[in-house]
Motif scaffolding. Structure first.
Motif, short mmCIF file in Angstrom:
data_model
loop_
_atom_site.label_atom_id
_atom_site.label_comp_id
_atom_site.label_asym_id
_atom_site.label_seq_id
_atom_site.Cartn_x
_atom_site.Cartn_y
_atom_site.Cartn_z
N PRO A 157 0.81 -1.23 0.00
CA PRO A 157 0.00 0.00 0.00
C PRO A 157 0.84 1.27 0.00
O PRO A 157 0.49 2.24 -0.68
N GLU A 158 1.94 1.29 0.78
CA GLU A 158 2.75 2.49 0.86
C GLU A 158 3.41 2.81 -0.48
O GLU A 158 3.44 3.97 -0.92
N LEU A 159 3.91 1.78 -1.14
CA LEU A 159 4.55 2.00 -2.44
C LEU A 159 3.53 2.43 -3.49
O LEU A 159 3.80 3.33 -4.30
N ARG A 160 2.35 1.83 -3.46
CA ARG A 160 1.33 2.23 -4.42
C ARG A 160 0.90 3.68 -4.18
O ARG A 160 0.62 4.42 -5.13
N ALA A 161 0.87 4.11 -2.92
CA ALA A 161 0.53 5.50 -2.61
C ALA A 161 1.58 6.45 -3.17
O ALA A 161 1.25 7.54 -3.68
N ARG A 162 2.84 6.05 -3.12
CA ARG A 162 3.90 6.90 -3.66
C ARG A 162 3.84 6.93 -5.18
O ARG A 162 4.07 7.99 -5.79
N ILE A 163 3.51 5.82 -5.79
CA ILE A 163 3.35 5.80 -7.25
C ILE A 163 2.15 6.65 -7.65
O ILE A 163 2.18 7.36 -8.67
N VAL B 107 8.66 7.06 -11.32
CA VAL B 107 8.39 5.64 -11.07
C VAL B 107 9.68 4.84 -11.19
O VAL B 107 9.95 3.94 -10.39
N ASP B 108 10.49 5.18 -12.19
CA ASP B 108 11.79 4.51 -12.35
C ASP B 108 12.62 4.65 -11.08
O ASP B 108 13.27 3.69 -10.62
N GLU B 109 12.60 5.84 -10.50
CA GLU B 109 13.38 6.08 -9.29
C GLU B 109 12.82 5.29 -8.11
O GLU B 109 13.58 4.68 -7.34
N LEU B 110 11.50 5.28 -7.96
CA LEU B 110 10.89 4.57 -6.84
C LEU B 110 11.19 3.08 -6.88
O LEU B 110 11.39 2.44 -5.83
N LEU B 111 11.22 2.51 -8.08
CA LEU B 111 11.43 1.07 -8.22
C LEU B 111 12.88 0.69 -8.55
O LEU B 111 13.17 -0.49 -8.70
N GLY B 112 13.74 1.69 -8.65
CA GLY B 112 15.14 1.41 -8.99
C GLY B 112 15.30 0.78 -10.36
O GLY B 112 16.15 -0.10 -10.56
N LEU B 113 14.49 1.24 -11.33
CA LEU B 113 14.47 0.58 -12.64
C LEU B 113 15.71 0.88 -13.47
O LEU B 113 16.19 0.00 -14.20
N ARG B 114 16.21 2.09 -13.41
CA ARG B 114 17.36 2.42 -14.26
C ARG B 114 18.56 1.55 -13.92
O ARG B 114 19.32 1.17 -14.82
N GLU B 115 18.72 1.23 -12.63
CA GLU B 115 19.82 0.35 -12.23
C GLU B 115 19.66 -1.05 -12.80
O GLU B 115 20.63 -1.79 -12.95
N LYS B 116 18.43 -1.42 -13.12
CA LYS B 116 18.14 -2.73 -13.70
C LYS B 116 18.13 -2.69 -15.23
O LYS B 116 17.84 -3.70 -15.87
N GLY B 117 18.41 -1.53 -15.81
CA GLY B 117 18.38 -1.41 -17.26
C GLY B 117 16.97 -1.37 -17.81
O GLY B 117 16.71 -1.83 -18.92
N LEU B 118 16.03 -0.79 -17.03
CA LEU B 118 14.62 -0.75 -17.41
C LEU B 118 14.09 0.67 -17.33
O LEU B 118 14.63 1.51 -16.60
N ARG B 119 12.99 0.92 -18.06
CA ARG B 119 12.29 2.19 -18.00
C ARG B 119 10.79 1.90 -18.02
O ARG B 119 10.31 1.13 -18.85
N SER B 120 10.04 2.49 -17.08
CA SER B 120 8.61 2.22 -17.01
C SER B 120 7.90 2.82 -18.23
O SER B 120 8.25 3.91 -18.70
#
Length: 209
Positions: A53-59, A162-175
């Motif tokens: 819930p907390e992460l979804r609220a931030r998104i 969203v990329d920052e919240l989920l750490g996507l760039r470090e994984k080579g991903l973009r939402s």
């Protein structure tokens, strides 16, 4: 019939936060995503299934406060590869060979693919990967409709946040897109009950015999 279910579905504007989508239905939607076709079978994306819930609220804050993100029970975030690399394509070949056995034909095919993809810019390759993610996104929408799971396709969010919240760039991903899953609220949804409006067939389709 699938067409009946597609007419049943709509982009739900208000979900009932007291109800959750059964996990077995979520798993079937995820399987539909997994089996969706992609160019050369590469599947250049990942899907994050968020119930916290907390992460979804931030998104939700990055998505202009759209309530379905927190009112629904599950949020799917589709994230495409930022680029094609030799390592990523080699991993696809390795998975194919593990399932089917070594093949000179497959090896040559993916070697040609590297020759096509690797010289291109990151933006071109990410755009291609994002379009493959959208194919799977469409399968998710159709599967949810078939299972009578309510959903709301969303592009209205700030991908970088969203990329920052989920750490996507470090994984080579973009939402690239969001898909809340939930149960439509009995009241308070201005879109519920409205007739579905689409172009007539004669405007949408051109048949060339």
């Amino acid at each position: 019939m699938m067409l009946d279910k597609l007419n049943w579905r709509y982009a739900v504007k208000k979900m009932d936060p007291e109800q959750s989508v059964p996990e077995e239905k979520v798993e079937k939607i995820l399987e539909a995503i997994r089996f969706a076709p992609t160019s050369s079978g590469v599947q250049p994306f990942e899907v994050f299934v968020i119930t916290n819930p907390e992460l979804r609220a931030r998104i939700q804050e990055t998505a202009y406060g759209q309530p379905q993100i927190t009112e629904g029970s599950h949020l799917l975030v589709f994230a495409a590869w930022d680029n094609y690399t030799a390592e990523r394509i080699d991993a696809v070949l390795a998975a194919n060979e593990a399932a089917r056995g070594p093949s000179e034909t497959l090896a040559a095919y993916y070697e040609r693919l590297k020759g096509m993809y690797l010289p291109r810019t990151e933006d071109v390759n990410h755009g291609h990967a994002a379009r493959q993610a959208y194919i799977a996104f469409g399968f998710a929408l159709a599967a949810a409709a078939e299972l009578e799971v309510d959903s709301t396709p969303m592009e209205g969010f700030e991908p970088e946040k969203v990329d920052e919240l989920l750490g996507l760039r470090e994984k080579g991903l973009r939402s690239v897109t969001l898909l809340p899953l939930g149960v439509r609220a009995a009241e308070g949804d201005w879109l519920q009950g409205m007739a579905k409006v689409r172009k007539p067939s004669e405007e949408l389709f051109t048949v060339i015999a």
